[in-house]
Design a protein around this motif. Structure first.
Motif, PDB file in Angstrom:
ATOM      1  N   SER A 102       1.023  -1.159  -0.363  1.00 29.64           N
ATOM      2  CA  SER A 102      -0.066   0.153   0.264  1.00 29.64           C
ATOM      3  C   SER A 102       1.202   1.433   0.220  1.00 29.64           C
ATOM      4  O   SER A 102       2.218   1.847   0.314  1.00 29.64           O
ATOM      5  CB  SER A 102      -0.844  -0.236   0.792  1.00 29.64           C
ATOM      6  OG  SER A 102      -1.562   1.531   1.716  1.00 29.64           O
ATOM      7  N   PRO A 105       0.659   4.404   4.229  1.00 29.08           N
ATOM      8  CA  PRO A 105       1.102   3.861   5.674  1.00 29.08           C
ATOM      9  C   PRO A 105      -0.933   3.937   6.301  1.00 29.08           C
ATOM     10  O   PRO A 105       0.082   2.947   7.277  1.00 29.08           O
ATOM     11  CB  PRO A 105       2.744   4.150   6.227  1.00 29.08           C
ATOM     12  CG  PRO A 105       2.174   5.261   5.171  1.00 29.08           C
ATOM     13  CD  PRO A 105       0.945   5.962   3.973  1.00 29.08           C
ATOM     14  N   LEU A 107      -3.073   3.078   9.347  1.00 29.59           N
ATOM     15  CA  LEU A 107      -3.790   2.279   9.750  1.00 29.59           C
ATOM     16  C   LEU A 107      -5.193   2.446   9.199  1.00 29.59           C
ATOM     17  O   LEU A 107      -6.221   3.871   9.447  1.00 29.59           O
ATOM     18  CB  LEU A 107      -4.567   2.357  11.098  1.00 29.59           C
ATOM     19  CG  LEU A 107      -2.733   2.360  12.059  1.00 29.59           C
ATOM     20  CD1 LEU A 107      -2.938   1.953  13.709  1.00 29.59           C
ATOM     21  CD2 LEU A 107      -2.097   0.264  11.458  1.00 29.59           C
ATOM     22  N   TYR A 108      -6.468   1.284   8.766  1.00 30.91           N
ATOM     23  CA  TYR A 108      -7.841   0.691   8.571  1.00 30.91           C
ATOM     24  C   TYR A 108      -8.468   1.986   9.338  1.00 30.91           C
ATOM     25  O   TYR A 108      -8.807   2.850   8.659  1.00 30.91           O
ATOM     26  CB  TYR A 108      -7.860  -0.529   8.474  1.00 30.91           C
ATOM     27  CG  TYR A 108      -8.955  -0.705   8.357  1.00 30.91           C
ATOM     28  CD1 TYR A 108      -9.407  -0.378   6.552  1.00 30.91           C
ATOM     29  CD2 TYR A 108      -9.933  -1.636   8.435  1.00 30.91           C
ATOM     30  CE1 TYR A 108     -11.166  -0.646   5.937  1.00 30.91           C
ATOM     31  CE2 TYR A 108     -11.149  -2.002   7.849  1.00 30.91           C
ATOM     32  CZ  TYR A 108     -11.463  -1.034   6.853  1.00 30.91           C
ATOM     33  OH  TYR A 108     -12.607  -1.257   6.383  1.00 30.91           O
ATOM     34  N   HIS A 141      -3.375  -2.885   8.543  1.00 25.61           N
ATOM     35  CA  HIS A 141      -3.431  -1.661   7.540  1.00 25.61           C
ATOM     36  C   HIS A 141      -5.098  -1.609   6.708  1.00 25.61           C
ATOM     37  O   HIS A 141      -5.047  -1.104   6.193  1.00 25.61           O
ATOM     38  CB  HIS A 141      -2.229  -1.984   6.636  1.00 25.61           C
ATOM     39  CG  HIS A 141      -2.279  -0.656   5.602  1.00 25.61           C
ATOM     40  ND1 HIS A 141      -2.090   0.500   5.769  1.00 25.61           N
ATOM     41  CD2 HIS A 141      -3.182  -1.038   4.259  1.00 25.61           C
ATOM     42  CE1 HIS A 141      -2.886   0.673   4.555  1.00 25.61           C
ATOM     43  NE2 HIS A 141      -2.789  -0.015   3.703  1.00 25.61           N
ATOM     44  N   ASP A 147      -5.111  -8.071   5.991  1.00 22.24           N
ATOM     45  CA  ASP A 147      -4.249  -8.691   6.609  1.00 22.24           C
ATOM     46  C   ASP A 147      -3.820  -9.956   6.998  1.00 22.24           C
ATOM     47  O   ASP A 147      -2.287 -10.079   6.902  1.00 22.24           O
ATOM     48  CB  ASP A 147      -3.831  -7.394   7.881  1.00 22.24           C
ATOM     49  CG  ASP A 147      -4.095  -6.215   7.489  1.00 22.24           C
ATOM     50  OD1 ASP A 147      -2.681  -5.646   8.067  1.00 22.24           O
ATOM     51  OD2 ASP A 147      -4.845  -5.493   6.351  1.00 22.24           O
ATOM     52  N   LEU A 159       4.258  -1.620   3.611  1.00 18.98           N
ATOM     53  CA  LEU A 159       3.612  -0.301   3.885  1.00 18.98           C
ATOM     54  C   LEU A 159       4.621   0.864   2.877  1.00 18.98           C
ATOM     55  O   LEU A 159       5.626   0.973   3.581  1.00 18.98           O
ATOM     56  CB  LEU A 159       3.371  -0.303   4.579  1.00 18.98           C
ATOM     57  CG  LEU A 159       2.469  -0.902   5.816  1.00 18.98           C
ATOM     58  CD1 LEU A 159       1.480  -0.544   6.387  1.00 18.98           C
ATOM     59  CD2 LEU A 159       0.937  -1.086   4.927  1.00 18.98           C
TER      60      LEU A 159
END
Length: 181
Positions: A102, A105, A107-108, A141, A147, A159
């Motif tokens: 990705s 970077p 976080l989701y 992520h 993941d 990332l």
């Protein structure tokens, strides 16, 4: 080793050029890159039939590949492109090794909060979006199944060091470098 190159690049105005660049990088590291647009599709008289034909041919390319590398940068939302995620799931179901990268970077859970907004001031462990729906808080992520699938398949999820353009090749090349070792 044949690598299926999954990702939203197929929607870019310069999709063919992006695919060629990715395939060239694969070749540089000793791999054969297979881009979804490598299929030679004769359009059907119906858009539905053409779409289904493309789907079947891309599934065939995945089945014929040794592994998959997917661009999982957020696309049209907080998560990766849904078609790319389907391709990863198919490859995982076929027992292929899957890898992802990705160019964002973040976080989701943070991307979800930015996109969907919090319902109110919240503490960790209780995050909900403005509609009151639970937000995953696993410090991953993307969705835990993405993941988790990559980890279970023994793949790499690379990332970018800092947010980059969605079609940047830096994190993709890092996956290739790791595979070539």
């Amino acid at each position: 080793m044949k690598i299926y190159l999954a990702g939203p690049e197929v929607f870019a105005p310069d999709a063919i050029e992006l695919g060629a660049r990715k395939k060239s990088l694969c070749q540089h590291y000793g791999f054969e890159g297979i881009f979804p647009l490598d299929n030679e599709i004769t359009p059907s008289s119906s858009p539905v039939e053409t779409g289904l034909l493309i789907s079947r041919e891309n599934e065939r390319l995945i089945a014929d590949s040794d592994l998959v590398i997917a661009n999982l940068s957020p696309f049209r939302g907080a998560s990766a492109d849904v078609g790319t995620v389907y391709e990863l799931g198919l490859a995982r179901g076929l027992g292929k090794t899957i890898h992802g990268y990705s160019n964002d970077p973040e976080l989701y859970q943070n991307r979800l909060l930015s996109l969907c907004g919090p319902s109110a001031s919240q503490q960790a462990g209780t995050l909900r979006d403005r509609d009151g729906l639970k937000i995953e808080e696993f410090d991953l992520h993307d969705n835990l199944m993405i993941d988790g699938g990559i980890a279970a398949a023994g793949g790499h999820f690379v990332l970018a060091q800092k947010k980059a353009a969605i079609f940047s090749m830096t994190a993709f090349e890092e996956v290739l470098i790791r595979l070539s070792r």
